[in-house]
Design an enzyme around this catalytic site. Sequence first.
Site, PDB file in Angstrom:
ATOM      1  N   LYS A  42       3.618 -50.982 -30.844  1.00 30.96           N
ATOM      2  CA  LYS A  42       3.432 -49.571 -30.504  1.00 30.96           C
ATOM      3  C   LYS A  42       4.759 -49.083 -29.936  1.00 30.96           C
ATOM      4  O   LYS A  42       5.086 -49.356 -28.767  1.00 30.96           O
ATOM      5  CB  LYS A  42       2.315 -49.406 -29.475  1.00 30.96           C
ATOM      6  CG  LYS A  42       2.041 -47.951 -29.093  1.00 30.96           C
ATOM      7  CD  LYS A  42       1.323 -47.197 -30.197  1.00 30.96           C
ATOM      8  CE  LYS A  42       0.962 -45.780 -29.761  1.00 30.96           C
ATOM      9  NZ  LYS A  42       0.199 -45.058 -30.802  1.00 30.96           N
ATOM     10  N   ALA A 118       2.814 -42.535 -33.395  1.00 38.57           N
ATOM     11  CA  ALA A 118       2.182 -41.628 -32.426  1.00 38.57           C
ATOM     12  C   ALA A 118       1.831 -40.343 -33.160  1.00 38.57           C
ATOM     13  O   ALA A 118       2.716 -39.581 -33.548  1.00 38.57           O
ATOM     14  CB  ALA A 118       3.133 -41.343 -31.263  1.00 38.57           C
TER      15      ALA A 118
END
Length: 238
Positions: A42, A118
């Site tokens: 991430k 994102a």
Amino acid sequence: MRAAVRGVVCVSGAGTEIGKTVTTAAVAACALGAGLSVAVLKPAQTGVAPGEPGDVDEVRRLTGSGPLTCVELARYPEPLAPETAARRAGLPCLPARRVAETAEKLAASHDLVLVEGAGGLLVRFDEGGSTLADVARLLAAPVLVVVQAGLGTLNTATLTAEALRARRVECAGTVIGSMPAEPGLAERCNLADLPRYTGLPLAGALPRGAGAMAPALFRAAAPSWLTPALGGTAAAFG
């Protein structure tokens, strides 16, 4: 043994809050079930305070035990695009090259690396305008696009597919991130229309509420939500 996807795959949404993290967990669960080692990266976690669980923690919870590595590179407190959140917090931005370099290092020791973006494909990581599409291009990695089930998805999914083609980035297909138990007319039609509009295969459809399932049930059911292209067992959708 069931087929499984390998290498580096970037996971993007055609929007926000449409099941991207749960889809990442489902692909990871299929790969782990096939005996592969998996890393989930991430690059930028936004809208989560220090010490609070983020998206990689949710992937770890749903996938349970197994050779899973989770990495988060940057965290920003406000739920905004990473570049905006970093600027407002006075924190360093995250350039695409650093994300790509981290993914490459993980790929050297893992069978599958999932890079979860994102929000949408062109959300900015830094002041230079780098995006997940740039990360994918640097890595020569395909992008899996998670889409919503109902009205509006044909437009956002098609725009995302066109943006990938314009950048000469391969797309691994689309996945519906949250399909209702009783689909309405739009949801039913989209199963057939998404491939026609985007020119991409529909590689999966996760049931609404999948992220709330007990981890053991999630892991057992995940292959039935994805086609063999993503390591699942589902037949073609539509």
